[in-house]
Scaffold this motif. Structure first.
Motif, PDB file in Angstrom:
ATOM      1  N   ALA A 125       0.833  -1.203   0.000  1.00 44.78           N
ATOM      2  CA  ALA A 125       0.000   0.000   0.000  1.00 44.78           C
ATOM      3  C   ALA A 125       0.869   1.255   0.000  1.00 44.78           C
ATOM      4  O   ALA A 125       2.025   1.241   0.436  1.00 44.78           O
ATOM      5  N   ALA A 126       0.292   2.351  -0.494  1.00 44.30           N
ATOM      6  CA  ALA A 126       1.010   3.622  -0.472  1.00 44.30           C
ATOM      7  C   ALA A 126       1.204   4.105   0.964  1.00 44.30           C
ATOM      8  O   ALA A 126       2.256   4.667   1.306  1.00 44.30           O
ATOM      9  N   ARG A 127       0.175   3.887   1.791  1.00 43.30           N
ATOM     10  CA  ARG A 127       0.264   4.225   3.212  1.00 43.30           C
ATOM     11  C   ARG A 127      -0.405   3.128   4.024  1.00 43.30           C
ATOM     12  O   ARG A 127      -1.293   2.429   3.538  1.00 43.30           O
ATOM     13  N   ILE A 128       0.000   3.031   5.266  1.00 40.99           N
ATOM     14  CA  ILE A 128      -0.590   2.071   6.200  1.00 40.99           C
ATOM     15  C   ILE A 128      -1.134   2.833   7.402  1.00 40.99           C
ATOM     16  O   ILE A 128      -0.455   3.706   7.956  1.00 40.99           O
ATOM     17  N   VAL A 129      -2.358   2.497   7.770  1.00 35.28           N
ATOM     18  CA  VAL A 129      -2.971   3.025   8.992  1.00 35.28           C
ATOM     19  C   VAL A 129      -2.973   1.903  10.020  1.00 35.28           C
ATOM     20  O   VAL A 129      -3.528   0.834   9.775  1.00 35.28           O
TER      21      VAL A 129
END
Length: 259
Positions: free
Chosen positions: A221-225
C-alpha cells in the motif's frame, strides 16, 4: 482517474448533508462510534485519503478496522464526527463499494448476479458483455456459462468463487472508492494469491481502503494506517513505520515469527 467537484454524501452523526469534494476523496474528521456510550469502538479518528490512493488498515482483532470500513461505506452511522466521500459527478452508481469476507450470492443467473450494480439503462447484450469482461479480469476461468443458476436455487459457489463474483461486481458498478474488508481471508494460500490478483484488478485506478489480515498485503500500500485500542496509532509508508519502531514494527515482527 480524473477528479472533479461533486455533491458528496456527508454523514455526520447520523445526518446526511451535501458538499463539494474531489472524486474518490475520503475525509474523516473526529469520527467516533460506540454501541454503548461507555464502550467506544472508535474514538477521534482523523484521516484524509487522496483520490486514487491505496491505503491499508491493520491492527489486532477488536481495534475497530471493520467498523471504520462500514462507517466509510455508509452502512453504519457515526456517533460523532463526520465522514465525507467523493463520487463521480453525474452518476447514479454507488460512490463506495464495500467487499467483505461475508459474500451473499443471489439466486439467479451468474450474469445477473455479476451485473446487479450496472446502470438500469444497460441493455441485455451489454450486460452479458460486462459480466464476461469482469469475470475474465478477476480470473474466474470456471465461469464458462453465464446462464448458470447460482445461489440458493442453483450451483453453490466455493468461498473463493463467491469472492471473485463480488470483485467482478465492483468492476461492473465502477465506483470511485472500493473498500476491501479482509476480502481474501476465506481462501487457502493458493486461493489467496488468486484473490489478491483479482482484488488488484478491482481497485486499479480507484481509491482503495484495504482492511488487511496479512501484513504482506499492507506492505504494497502507499500508506498504512495502524489501529490500536479504538484509535489510529500510526500512519505512514511501510518504510517510515518500520523506522519508527512502534506498533507496526511490533506487529511486523510477530507476523514474521509466525511464518
Amino acid at each position: 482517474m480524473e477528479a472533479g467537484p461533486i455533491e458528496a454524501a456527508r454523514i455526520e452523526a447520523g445526518r446526511i448533508e451535501a458538499g463539494p469534494m474531489e472524486t474518490g476523496r475520503i475525509e474523516i474528521r473526529h469520527l467516533g462510534f460506540a454501541y454503548r456510550p461507555d464502550q467506544p469502538v472508535l474514538s477521534d479518528i482523523n484521516l484524509t485519503i487522496a483520490p486514487g490512493e491505496h491505503v491499508a488498515v491493520i491492527g489486532e482483532s477488536g481495534a475497530g478496522k471493520s467498523t471504520l470500513a462500514k462507517l466509510i461505506a455508509g452502512t453504519l452511522s457515526s456517533s460523532s464526527g463526520e465522514v465525507a466521500v467523493g463520487a463521480r459527478p453525474g452518476t447514479r452508481g454507488p460512490a463506495v463499494v464495500l467487499v467483505s469476507q461475508d459474500i451473499h450470492t443471489f439466486s439467479g443467473s451468474l450474469a445477473d448476479d455479476v451485473t446487479m450494480g450496472a446502470p438500469a439503462s444497460t441493455v441485455d447484450d451489454q450486460l452479458a458483455a460486462l459480466a464476461r469482461d469482469a469475470l475474465d479480469r478477476v480470473g474466474a476461468d470456471w465461469a464458462t456459462d453465464l446462464s448458470m443458476v447460482v445461489g440458493r436455487l442453483g450451483t453453490a459457489l466455493s468461498p473463493a468463487q463467491a469472492q471473485q463474483v463480488a470483485l467482478a461486481r465492483v468492476l461492473v458498478a465502477d465506483p470511485a472508492i472500493v473498500i476491501l474488508d479482509e476480502a481474501t481471508a476465506e481462501a487457502g494460500s493458493a486461493g489467496a494469491r488468486m484473490l489478491d490478483r483479482a482484488a488488484d484488478q478491482a481497485i486499479a485506478g480507484r481509491t482503495a481502503l484495504v482492511i488487511a489480515h496479512r501484513l504482506s498485503q499492507a506492505a504494497h500500500a502507499a500508506r498504512i494506517v495502524v489501529m490500536a485500542r479504538d484509535r489510529i496509532a500510526e500512519v505512514g509508508t511501510p518504510d517510515e513505520l518500520l523506522a519508527r519502531d512502534g506498533e507496526f514494527t511490533r506487529l511486523w515482527r510477530a507476523w514474521q515469527a509466525e511464518r
